[in-house]
Scaffold this active site. Structure first.
Site, PDB file in Angstrom:
ATOM      1  N   HIS A 231     -41.709  98.018  93.172  1.00  0.00           N
ATOM      2  CA  HIS A 231     -41.929  97.094  92.052  1.00  0.00           C
ATOM      3  C   HIS A 231     -43.392  96.677  91.899  1.00  0.00           C
ATOM      4  O   HIS A 231     -43.758  96.033  90.921  1.00  0.00           O
ATOM      5  CB  HIS A 231     -41.031  95.865  92.194  1.00  0.00           C
ATOM      6  CG  HIS A 231     -40.539  95.336  90.869  1.00  0.00           C
ATOM      7  ND1 HIS A 231     -41.140  95.647  89.669  1.00  0.00           N
ATOM      8  CD2 HIS A 231     -39.488  94.530  90.559  1.00  0.00           C
ATOM      9  CE1 HIS A 231     -40.504  95.056  88.686  1.00  0.00           C
ATOM     10  NE2 HIS A 231     -39.490  94.371  89.188  1.00  0.00           N
ATOM     11  N   ASP A 235     -42.178  99.338  86.778  1.00  0.00           N
ATOM     12  CA  ASP A 235     -41.387  98.246  86.198  1.00  0.00           C
ATOM     13  C   ASP A 235     -39.975  98.737  85.874  1.00  0.00           C
ATOM     14  O   ASP A 235     -39.717  99.936  85.777  1.00  0.00           O
ATOM     15  CB  ASP A 235     -42.087  97.641  84.979  1.00  0.00           C
ATOM     16  CG  ASP A 235     -42.406  98.683  83.932  1.00  0.00           C
ATOM     17  OD1 ASP A 235     -41.480  99.384  83.502  1.00  0.00           O
ATOM     18  OD2 ASP A 235     -43.591  98.814  83.570  1.00  0.00           O
TER      19      ASP A 235
END
Ligand code: CAO
Length: 261
Positions: A231, A235
């Site tokens: 992350h 995304d």
């Protein structure tokens, strides 16, 4: 005429002996086993993996058309000495989708200051071997046909079963898949293989009731996918769009022909 199989491919894939029940192992007293070899390598890579902030994304894939397609092609592959499973299609579809989302075929450096976009799609496949979990990769999947991926996967499986996978096959992976569904289970939470940025775990293909577009109840072959991505650099929207494209290839495998070079 169809291409003649290579010597390693013509060797039938060694199936690990069926293990329906683990035999009872009686341990009369506490014992200590040093963690060495493949297990030690797993300690190192998984400790590293655990420092990555993972996020998960899950979806279900209707594999009904692919189940039929594999059935249709299985005997042709067998005549060439190759065992055709679902993985070569799943691997090829991933590579085709990676062309559109190259950030998922990237790696990050130690301090997470640079993203390195990888030209080759070296797709790692988690393998359950007699020596433990090992992740060899099929190199340059972007240039391979489904049949060629199958040949290489058979080769890697045979080497894995014999404990003979070398560093060339184990190094250089750029994206990974883990087919835990060949053993069982629906969902998993796979850990990224650093320095890669994404991994997918595949659940068992099960026959389940679903509704089609007309609202009719149908029998469908459903597989769940559990993606994990880094992350810091990926995304959720990118992961979802990639997964949608990959899913569309698997649900309508004839569309793979349109984009296969
Ligand atoms: N659902 C249903 N059936 C499946 C399946 C799935 N998800 N995956 C495989 N199968 C079927 C295959 O189609 C094949 O069927 P046939 O005998 O009818 O042809 C049979 O199960 C055996 O397949 P396979 O395991 O030999 O081949 P594969 O290409 O599907 O998978 C490999 C290869 C190496 C991924 C697999 O053998 C393996 O090791 N899986 C475990 C991975 C693992 O341990 N992951 C966890 C990592 S984290 O600890």
């Amino acid at each position: 005429p169809p291409p003649s199989p290579s010597p390693s491919a013509s060797k039938p894939v060694q199936k690990s002996p069926p293990r329906p029940f683990q035999p009872v192992v009686a341990i009369g007293k506490d014992t200590t086993e040093p963690i060495r070899g493949i297990k030690k390598a797993m300690v190192q890579s998984m400790n590293k993996a655990h420092t990555i902030p993972h996020f998960g994304y899950y979806d279900e894939i209707d594999m009904t058309k692919l189940v039929q397609l594999r059935y249709d092609l299985k005997s042709a592959c067998k005549e060439r000495g190759i065992k055709l499973s679902y993985m070569p299609f799943i691997i090829k579809a991933a590579s085709m989708a990676l062309h559109h989302y190259p950030v998922l075929n990237a790696s990050v450096d130690e301090k997470c200051e640079n993203l390195i976009y990888k030209a080759a799609h070296n797709i790692g496949v988690a393998m359950d071997t007699p020596n433990g979990l090992i992740v060899p990769n099929v190199k340059n999947v972007q240039n391979l046909s489904v049949y060629e991926i199958s040949v290489d996967l058979n080769r890697l499986q045979n080497l894995g079963a014999d404990g003979k996978l070398g560093t060339t096959d184990l190094k250089g992976g750029t994206f990974s898949l883990s087919n835990i569904g060949s053993i069982g289970g629906t969902y998993a939470r796979p850990l990224i293989m650093p320095p890669e940025v994404a991994i997918g775990a595949l659940g068992k293909i099960s026959v389940l009731p679903r509704f089609n577009y007309n609202g009719d109840l149908i029998k469908a072959h459903i597989m769940q996918v559990s993606w994990s991505a880094d992350h810091r650099v990926i995304d959720g929207a990118t992961m979802a769009r990639f997964s949608n494209l990959w899913k569309s290839y698997l649900e309508n495998p004839s569309t793979m022909l349109l984009d296969t070079k």
